[in-house]
Design a protein around this motif. Structure first.
Motif, mmCIF file in Angstrom:
data_model
loop_
_atom_site.group_PDB
_atom_site.id
_atom_site.type_symbol
_atom_site.label_atom_id
_atom_site.label_comp_id
_atom_site.label_asym_id
_atom_site.label_seq_id
_atom_site.Cartn_x
_atom_site.Cartn_y
_atom_site.Cartn_z
ATOM 1 N N PRO A 1 25.915 37.254 55.243
ATOM 2 C CA PRO A 1 27.019 37.802 54.432
ATOM 3 C C PRO A 1 26.586 38.272 53.056
ATOM 4 N N SER A 2 25.712 37.530 52.387
ATOM 5 C CA SER A 2 25.323 37.961 51.046
ATOM 6 C C SER A 2 24.487 39.229 51.118
ATOM 7 N N TYR B 1 35.499 49.160 54.975
ATOM 8 C CA TYR B 1 35.271 47.739 54.710
ATOM 9 C C TYR B 1 36.405 47.113 53.925
ATOM 10 N N GLY B 2 37.344 47.929 53.518
ATOM 11 C CA GLY B 2 38.521 47.373 52.857
ATOM 12 C C GLY B 2 39.332 46.487 53.786
ATOM 13 N N SER B 3 39.081 46.584 55.083
ATOM 14 C CA SER B 3 39.792 45.685 55.991
ATOM 15 C C SER B 3 38.816 44.803 56.754
ATOM 16 N N CYS B 4 37.721 44.510 56.141
ATOM 17 C CA CYS B 4 36.707 43.662 56.791
ATOM 18 C C CYS B 4 37.181 42.215 56.814
ATOM 19 N N ILE B 5 36.756 41.485 57.836
ATOM 20 C CA ILE B 5 37.170 40.082 57.954
ATOM 21 C C ILE B 5 36.546 39.235 56.859
ATOM 22 N N VAL C 1 35.821 37.927 53.543
ATOM 23 C CA VAL C 1 36.667 38.075 52.349
ATOM 24 C C VAL C 1 35.905 38.698 51.195
ATOM 25 N N GLU C 2 34.652 38.281 51.025
ATOM 26 C CA GLU C 2 33.842 38.784 49.914
ATOM 27 C C GLU C 2 33.645 40.295 50.052
ATOM 28 N N ARG D 1 35.139 43.341 47.632
ATOM 29 C CA ARG D 1 34.289 44.364 47.021
ATOM 30 C C ARG D 1 34.741 45.753 47.418
ATOM 31 N N ALA D 2 34.987 45.926 48.717
ATOM 32 C CA ALA D 2 35.364 47.255 49.197
ATOM 33 C C ALA D 2 36.666 47.717 48.552
ATOM 34 N N VAL D 3 37.608 46.818 48.451
ATOM 35 C CA VAL D 3 38.894 47.189 47.832
ATOM 36 C C VAL D 3 38.687 47.590 46.379
#
Lengths: 154, 724
Positions: B520-521, B551-555, B557-558, B562-564
């Protein structure tokens, strides 16, 4: 000082265990497991010394038996090898060409010999002949009394 | 009830059991019979019943019901029963069991028995499992035996006294006088016991140590006797007379001579004699030499003797026997801090040992090699260490990697070499490096501005071939994000440039984003890098926009957050985007590097102390790096209402914190008095506001109010001791 001495076969069966410090049964079992795994995993011609937690482990293989000594960090490893060798010599003298079966069927004798050679984690007697003579004398003492009481030996 | 069988038959029966289940069955039957026998009154076969139980115990089965039987057997008048009873006590009872106290009286009686073999049983058992109370009880008895008995008992009593002193330190005083007189005996066993006892007393109590310094001449005399004497059949081992006693005396001399000029002088000649005359063809001779070397290096010996000792170690290093090489390296490790130059002479041999097959030898060679790295040999040593890294056993990789990093940081001859080395480690052993490597490397890269082009090219190529090593991928993504424009120019001075289009670069980053090998990181790094490229490329900004919105709707959360936020940057704050995503400024050199350097120094200057463990604890500080993704813009207006304007400007940014200045001005017609500025920060940030320059804002912006504030991230420092 030495912390423990273990003898085990190539299949990992324990033949003798001598502990020179007080430990719980669980700890003893764990150490036995760790030692057998570590020593049996070693290659044939590798170094006889290993580091395990804060102890030095010195091991040597004689025929089908592994002799494993756990000593504290200030001990001399090469001398520990000599200690193992001396014990094997004592067993050999007593049993006459000792093999693993001797130690299995006469395990209490192996302990008695060890108790004449080492005590409290240190060497007790540095002369082979004196140790042998003490063992013989103790055995005689046992037999004499046994004969006197006319009871069978082990 | 089945009849009980003699011991040997039982062993045979157990051994012939073909399955574990069968064996358990045999043992259960036998144990039942033994229990029944124990409950019966005295019969002739008690000792062999207990022996059977001890055998079963050794196989790992429970045998606690034999404890009381041991107590009873010890009290028996028959020698055979006593013998097995005491053996059982040593195997089944230990000081934690309550039953052990019950044998104290038996031991006390047996200690005064007329038969020395019975006395010896009691002494042996006390030395093996005597608890503190038992020791206190029986100490006067032991002292009596130390003085007035035959040599057989004296030597056992001496070791019993050693055990007592270990259990109850205060009782050492009791044995001091007796120990002194035992040294004069002729019997080797007794002298050996005495030396062990004196060693134990001296190690516990420094006053006793002072007193026993007077015995140094006597000890030297005894040693001389052993070394010079001719063949003595009783104690000879391969030509050395009583090596066990020799080694023990050498150890005691070491303790007595430490930090004391006079004592060290008295033993100088003897040590030189032992070092030169001892035959080193067999293990036993080497054991004595080894102990001599340890003693020489620990006392205040004269320089000639010291050189002799190091030379002996050098000879050991060339020995064919692996054991000898191993102990040579162990000893050299102890003196590498104090006699660094002497050890450096043997660097070649030590580095060769890295290629040895044996794991123990490899480990020692690695530690010693890392300690021997210096500014003059850094290039050649690093070559060896890097080739070792690619072939070393997995348990040593992490240690090697961190050792290489430390060495590189301290002695790097050039920055390009430094970066190359780190990249090499990341490609070979990327999975085994520590967490703080990534921020450290990023900082290094940022600060080496002339090599940005070179670095990004190398990392891009590395990424093309392998995206499984997370630290490498993270650094590469970050670099591409920062310096992607240098990739696209198609020019590079230091290395061959790549001919790529913007699409290729974005492809690579997207592969990282989508790969299930990425953590994830790492994906976070890749997303941010993609975003940064939006200001560095010219044609494909739409592609970046679409990636970011997906990626604004990626599962995760991090990633979603970021995408949002990046999406928002595209939509509402597009005017700020260029400023927000511009190049990172040079990060201030943080204190972590210095801490690491100090830790290395600490671990290298280990003095030779027999009592201390071999490896000192290395302290590893894991800091979550204060790591800003965005560079703060010069001045931002944060409040504008009713004529009052407050702007925020970044003054100083360091790895641990940020200093900003808040400037307030008043554009209205009248003065504002009693003006106070309050600020709030999220929980992860700590804010210290300094006193403002005043509390009144004069009209029409004639003067401004300044307040300085320090912000630092609150992070956890983990300090954990690591023994390798």
């Amino acid at each position: 000082m030495m912390r423990f001495m273990l003898l085990f076969s190539r299949q990992g069966k324990l033949r003798l265990q001598k502990w020179f410090t007080s430990m719980s049964e669980r700890e003893k079992k764990k150490i036995i497991r760790d030692m057998t795994t570590m020593v049996l995993a070693r290659q044939p011609r590798s170094c006889n010394f290993m580091q395990w937690k804060d102890l030095k482990i010195v091991y040597k293989r004689y025929a089908s038996l592994y002799f494993c000594l756990g000593v504290e960090s200030q001990e001399n490893e090469l001398l520990a090898l000599e200690i193992i060798h001396r014990y094997v010599e004592l067993l050999d003298k007593y049993f006459g060409n000792v093999c693993e079966l001797d130690i299995i069927f006469n395990f209490e004798k192996a302990y008695f010999i060890l108790d004449e050679f080492l005590m409290g984690g240190e060497i007790q007697e540095t002369s082979k002949q004196i140790v042998n003579r003490s063992i013989e004398a103790s055995d005689m003492l046992q037999e004499t009394l046994e004969e006197y009481m006319s009871k069978p030996a082990f | 009830m089945s009849p009980s069988v003699p011991l040997q038959e039982m062993i045979r029966a157990i051994r012939s059991a073909r399955t574990q289940c069968e064996e358990r069955g045999v043992i259960q039957r036998e144990c039942a019979a033994i229990r029944a026998q124990f409950r019966q009154a005295d019969n002739g076969g008690r000792s062999h019943n207990l022996a059977k139980l001890l055998y079963v115990h050794m196989l790992g089965y429970p045998a606690h019901f034999g404890q009381m039987e041991c107590v009873r057997m010890i009290a028996s008048p028959r020698y055979s029963e006593k013998r097995v009873g005491y053996l059982g006590a040593m195997m089944l009872l230990d000081e934690k069991q309550d039953a052990s106290l019950l044998i104290t009286n038996s031991i006390k009686n047996d200690l005064s028995n007329s038969n020395q073999y019975i006395q010896s049983l009691a002494l042996c058992t006390l030395a093996c499992m005597g608890s503190a109370e038992m020791c206190r009880d029986l100490a006067p008895e032991i002292d009596r035996l130390l003085r007035a008995s035959n040599s057989y008992i004296k030597k056992k009593a001496a070791l019993c006294a050693v055990h007592i002193v270990r259990k109850v330190h205060d009782l050492g005083e009791l044995f001091t006088k007796a120990a002194r007189s035992l040294l004069t005996e002729k019997n080797h066993g007794v002298v050996h016991g005495a030396v062990v006892l004196i060693t134990e007393l001296c190690e516990r109590n420094s006053e006793t140590l002072e007193r026993f310094r007077k015995t140094v001449p006597d000890l030297v005399q005894i040693m001389k006797g052993l070394v010079i004497s001719g063949y003595s059949p009783d104690h000879d081992v391969a030509g050395i007379s009583d090596p066990f006693l020799q080694v023990r005396i050498l150890r005691l001399l070491r303790i007595l001579g430490r930090n004391n000029e006079a004592a060290s002088d008295a033993m100088n000649d003897l040590l030189a004699q032992v070092a030169t005359n001892t035959d080193s063809t067999k293990t036993v001779g080497n054991a004595v030499l080894y102990e001599t070397v340890l003693t020489v290096l620990d006392i205040k010996s004269e320089s000639g003797l010291r050189v002799l000792a190091v030379n002996i170690l050098g000879r050991f290093l060339l020995n064919n026997d692996r054991n000898i090489r191993y102990i040579a390296m162990t000893s050299l490790q102890k003196i590498v801090g104090t006699d660094h130059n002497a050890v450096q002479r043997h660097r070649g041999t030590i580095v060769d040992c890295l290629k040895d097959q044996d794991a123990s030898v490899k480990r020692r060679a690695l530690e010693l090699s890392l300690a021997l790295v210096s500014a003059s040999n850094i290039r050649s040593m690093m070559k060896e260490l890097l080739s070792f890294l690619s072939s070393c056993p997995p348990e040593l990789r992490s240690q090697t990697a961190s050792g290489i990093f430390n060495a590189a940081e301290r002695y790097a001859p050039s920055q390009r070499w430094h970066i190359d080395t780190i990249l090499h480690v990341l490609t070979t052993a990327g999975g085994d490096v520590r967490d703080e490597t990534v921020p450290n490397l990023i900082q290094l890269i940022t600060n080496t501005s002339e090599l940005h082009c070179y670095t990004v090219h190398k990392l891009y190529r590395a990424l093309l071939s392998d995206i499984s090593q997370q630290p490498l991928v993270q650094v590469a993504c970050w670099c591409i994000g920062e310096y992607g424009d240098l990739l696209l120019t198609g020019e590079c001075q230091e290395t061959e440039p790549v001919q790529v289009t913007e699409d290729y670069v974005l492809d690579v980053l997207e592969t990282v984003l989508q790969s299930h090998m990425s953590s994830p990181s790492t994906r976070g790094f890749a997303l941010t890098a993609t975003m940064k490229l939006s200001t560095r490329i010219t044609e494909n900004v739409d592609r970046i926009r679409s990636i970011v919105s997906i990626y604004g709707s990626c599962i995760d959360v991090e990633l979603q957050q970021r995408a949002v936020e990046y999406n928002a940057l595209f939509k509402k704050y597009d005017h700020m985007r260029a400023a927000v995503l511009e190049r990172m400024p040079v990060i201030e050199k943080n204190s972590q590097g210095h801490t690491n350097g100090e830790t290395i120094k600490e671990s290298q200057t280990v003095k030779v102390k027999p009592g201390e463990p071999q490896q000192p604890a290395n302290q590893v500080q894991a800091n979550a790096a204060f790591y800003t993704v965005f560079s703060i813009v010069a001045t931002v207006t944060v409040y504008e209402k009713d004529g009052v304007t407050v702007t925020l400007s970044c003054e100083k940014q360091s790895d641990s914190g940020l200093t900003v200045t808040l400037t307030a001005s008043n554009s209205t017609e009248s003065d504002i008095r009693g003006f106070t500025l309050q600020a709030a920060v999220p929980k992860s940030v700590q804010l210290h506001m300094k006193a403002p320059s005043g509390d009144s804002l004069p009209a029409r912006g004639t003067a401004k109010l300044k307040t300085r504030a320090d912000m630092s991230e609150v992070y956890e420092t983990k300090v954990s001791p690591v023994t390798s």
